[in-house]
Every structure is written in C-alpha cells, then in structure tokens.
Design an enzyme around this catalytic site. Structure first.
Site, PDB file in Angstrom:
ATOM      1  N   GLU A 198       3.109  -6.729  11.561  1.00 34.54           N
ATOM      2  CA  GLU A 198       3.023  -8.000  10.814  1.00 34.54           C
ATOM      3  C   GLU A 198       4.036  -9.050  11.269  1.00 34.54           C
ATOM      4  OE1 GLU A 198       2.827  -6.772   6.665  1.00 34.54           O
ATOM      5  OE2 GLU A 198       0.918  -5.763   7.010  1.00 34.54           O
ATOM      6  N   GLU A 316      -4.463  -1.624   9.560  1.00 35.90           N
ATOM      7  CA  GLU A 316      -3.936  -1.266   8.234  1.00 35.90           C
ATOM      8  C   GLU A 316      -4.663  -2.103   7.201  1.00 35.90           C
ATOM      9  OE1 GLU A 316       0.415  -1.348   7.667  1.00 35.90           O
ATOM     10  OE2 GLU A 316       0.052  -2.176   5.673  1.00 35.90           O
TER      11      GLU A 316
END
Length: 530
Positions: A198, A316
């Site tokens: 991220e 994810e």
C-alpha cells in the site's frame, strides 16, 4: 374490431403472465459457451496471513489474538486440514507491518526483536523482526499443508522522508536479498516475492513515487534472477500491493515492461471502514457491488494496451478495512460480497484473488480462537472445487437482485453456474439457456431430448446443485448450511464433505431468498470447455 379486441385480450393475458412470473421470481441465465472471455489461474482462490500482534486494536476492539505469522499455532489440526483441502491454497504473507519488518538472517548485526506498540509510530508499532527459526517453522507448515507462498517484502528499507510525506531514495534490498538467499539455500519453495504494501498512489501511512518504485522492482527482479539462476521454478516478482491508481499503475507497468514484473497486485476495501453500520446494506445493493467494475476493467485495459506480460491479481481484499466487522465480515452475509467479487474479478482476467485473511481480524476464513471455518471458507472451497479456469459470458434477465457467473466446470464436463440471490423476498426459478446454439442443432436433437429454448438437454440428465443458506435463516449466522446441513469439522478437525443434491436438468434452478447456489451442469454443450 373483433381482431383488435382479441389482440388486446392476448396482450393483457401475456402481460398478466409476465407479472406472475416476475412475482414468482422467474429469470433466465444465458451462458455463452462458444468461447472463454477470460481465464484465471488454477489456484485462483488465495488467502492472506498477516503480521499484526495481539494488541492491534480498532475502534476499541482487539480482533487479532494469536493469528500473526509470528505467533500462530501451526500445530492446530483444523488449520492444517483447512489449508490442505484446497491442494493447493495460495497464501500471501504480508500486510501493513511488512514494510516495518526486518529479517533476522544475521546480516544486520542487531538483535531480532518483536513489534512493540508505540502510538507515535506509523501503524502504531515499532519495527519488528522475523527470526529464522520461525521462518523455518512456517516453511515446515507450508510444505506439510501444500500451500503455495507469496512473501511480501519490506519496501521502505533505506528510504528517506521527503517534505510531501512520501519516502524517497532507492530501496535498500540488502536484508531482503539475505532472506531470499537463506530461503533458496534451505530449499523452501516460494511462488513469488512481492515488493511493498500500500505504497502506491496516495499510499496508506506513506507513499513512494511510481518512477522510483519501478526502479526498485527491477532491482528485486535482478536479485531473484541471480539467486534462482538455473532453477526450474523461479519465483514470480509481484508489485505494488496497493490501491489502484490509474496514472501511478500505468507508469509502473510501462517502466517494467515487457517482463521485469510478472504480477500487478492491487488491494480492495470497497465497503469502507469496519465500524460502518451500513455494511450489510452495501453488500445487498447490486449498484454498490457494481462500483468495483471500473477498477477491474481499467486495470485490464492498461495491461492489454501496455505490451507487458504482467497479469493482474487482487493481492489483498477484506472488504471493510481496519479488521472488518464482527458478525458481518465473518458471517454468512459476507459470502454475497466475497463470491460476487470472485465472479466479477475473474470476468476481467484477474488471475488470483487473495482474501484478507485466512485467520485473524474480523474477516478471517477461520475463527481465530477455535480455528473453525467461517461461512466464507466454504464459499471459497466450493469455488475452488467447482469453478474452472475458463470464464464464460453470462447474462441474467429478470431481477437485478440475482448475480450470475459461469465458468467451465473444474476437472469435469460442462459448466458450473453461480447464482447469488441478494433479495430476501422471493425464490427465483432460474432457467438456463445457451447463447449462440444454432437452431438446426436444436432441431436435430429435439426428437430424442427435452430442451429449454436454445439449450439442448438430454432426457433424464441430471445436474448437481449446492444450495448455501445461513443457519436459522440469520444473515449474520457464522454457520453455513449446505443443502440444509450444517457445515462443521469432525472430531479430528477434518473438513466436512461438500456433497450436492442431484436435480433433473430440465427443471429450473430454485434460488431461495438470501441464498447462493452453485449448479454443475455436465451436459451443457460449451465448445470453450472441450
């Protein structure tokens, strides 16, 4: 005048029939079996394991327990059986703390210490360390369970903070290369090495520019090529493991083409924060679910036009961020969202879909205390066993509360159709038809067969149906029923058998309110599947 009256009478009668059909919830699922519109990997269904310590808390609740890669009980029978049942289950190891994790390979000189809570640090924890004895234990479990491993590497090593809050400078891969060399020297099989978590686009916690990230991916590729030189099974290189940002992703893909990056991974938490009180409304709203189409479609378009061999994965996806929401993201209702995500992402050529998490948080496929499978575990396992890699174009006409997806059947003839009923009001009688079957083929078979319009079906042929409903009719139940029978592990922690009911293939599929049906139709003629 008489003719007009007769015509109007017929029209009114026809409209009344249509109204009755609509009230009874009739619909048509049309499947085009002539060609596949996309393809997934064999091990499309994937799950994640995370690094969060027990004192990771959200909204005053600490939902991780002993589910971290550093403290998970690897001797638990249910855990072993749950992973083994997939043969193989792909596991992605990573999450927010991976960019604060160092590896105790002895090259750094310092002590290998665990994560410690510190609210002034990014994500509320200090740097932590993976000791090699724990890495050995994890790999022994992966080998025993047949799991296929993707490891998320720390992509922040060596970087410096920039005035805009991002991190600059090249990635220091010394410690990562040391872990990769150790892993290869031990003969541990790794399916892929992923760079960072991220840090793409606006990032979570911090961010890294796409230009620098591309250079770092190329550095990782070089390390992997060197360590696995001459190896028949060289691991994949994956990145960036972040939220989709069209400009950022395009730059990364262009700068690593044609083959320096194998997999482009993106994350999905489209339902918002776990504390949201409207999660169930969002899950049951088809328009809200359709909001993800643009992400899948845009990424597919970028990859197709870029001249790269890289493919897309969802690396994810827990639906609701900050550990999910107990009795929503770990209950029956979440299978509507999860299976819809699997079906939708597959249509846009997503090769693998990693669910956050296998265990831990409020969105684990397994309960973190008892290790008992939550409903989504069985949804994932049924998908894995029934839906093959070839995706077929499927349209549903009738209510917009039915979601329909079809694939060539897994390791067997015909197709598997997935039907998800988001409505709690009516049972839908779903007729299956085949797009593009020539009329003469129907004519040729009609003397010997029963058939629905455009779908030739041999007389007496059967299909297999798997009806999923919640225990006691409660959407927030953590027990799933398969054809009316509760799915629970046996005394030895064994995963129950997932057995279908056999139904006359000429009959419509009855999809009860708030239920999910997998229907394996072996006699459905689909040239794409042969």
């Amino acid at each position: 005048m008489m003719e007009v009256r007769r015509f109007l009478g017929c029209l009114l009668w026809f409209l009344a029939l249509l109204r009755l059909a609509a009230a009874a919830g009739a619909g048509v699922a049309a499947v085009d079996g002539r060609r596949a519109i996309a393809a997934t990997d064999e091990d499309f269904v994937c799950a994640t394991l995370d690094w969060w310590p027990p004192d990771k808390c959200d909204y005053g609740t600490c939902s991780w327990g002993l589910a971290s890669l550093l403290n998970l009980d690897l001797s638990n029978k249910v855990l072993l059986n749950a992973v083994r049942a997939f043969s193989p289950l792909k596991l992605r190891l990573g999450g927010s703390l991976q960019d604060k994790l160092v590896y105790g390979t002895g090259d750094g000189g310092g002590r290998c210490t665990p994560f410690v809570k510190n609210t002034s640090e990014m994500f509320g924890f200090t740097q932590g360390c993976l000791p090699m004895h724990r890495w050995d234990e994890l790999n022994a479990f992966f080998q025993k369970s047949g799991a296929r491993i993707v490891f998320g590497l720390n992509a922040l090593n060596g970087r410096v903070p920039l005035p805009d809050g991002s991190m600059g400078g090249p990635w220091d891969y010394t410690n990562a290369a040391s872990l990769i060399r150790y892993t290869a020297s031990k003969g541990y099989k790794i399916h892929g090495w992923e760079l960072g978590n991220e840090l793409s686009g606006t990032g979570v916690g911090t961010k890294v520019g796409a230009d620098q990230y591309a250079a770092d991916v190329i550095a990782l590729k070089s390390v992997v090529d060197n360590v696995y030189q001459g190896s028949p099974s060289k691991p994949l290189v994956l990145a960036p493991g972040g939220f989709f940002d069209a400009g950022w992703f395009t730059e990364l893909i262009i700068k690593t083409k044609p083959n320096l990056l194998n997999v482009v991974t993106h994350h999905i938490y489209n339902l918002g924060p776990g504390v949201d009180t409207h999660l169930i409304e969002k899950i049951l709203n088809p328009t809200y679910l359709d909001g993800m189409i643009s992400t899948f479609s845009n990424l597919q378009g970028i990859l197709n036009s870029a001249g790269t061999s890289a493919v897309a994965w969802v690396g994810e996806s827990g639906g609701a961020y900050n550990s999910g929401h107990h009795l929503v993201t770990d209950s029956f209702v979440f299978s509507f969202w999860f299976l819809d995500q699997l079906g939708m992402s597959a249509k846009y050529d997503t090769k693998s879909y990693c669910r956050q998490s296998l265990i831990g948080g409020n969105y684990g496929l397994l309960n973190k205390e008892t290790f008992q499978p939550n409903p989504d575990y069985y949804s994932a396992l049924l998908w894995h066993r029934l839906m093959g890699t070839k995706v077929l174009s499927t349209t549903f006409s009738g209510t917009n509360m039915i979601r329909a997806y079809a694939h060539c059947a897994r390791d067997s003839p015909g197709i598997t159709l997935l039907l998800i009923n988001l409505s709690g009001n009516s049972t839908n009688q779903v007729t299956v038809t085949s797009e593009g079957v020539h009329a003469n083929a129907v004519k040729k078979h009609s003397r010997k067969t029963k058939h629905l319009p455009g779908y030739v079906q041999a007389a007496g042929s059967m299909r297999e149906e798997y009806h999923l409903t919640p225990k006691d009719g409660s959407l927030q139940s953590q027990v799933m029923l398969l054809n009316g029978r509760a799915l629970v592990t046996d005394a030895n922690g064994g995963i129950p058998r997932l057995e279908p009911v056999k139904v006359d293939a000429a009959q419509p599929i009855a999809v009860a309110p708030y239920s999910i049906v997998f229907a394996h139709i072996p006699n459905f003629s689909a040239p794409a599947c042969s």
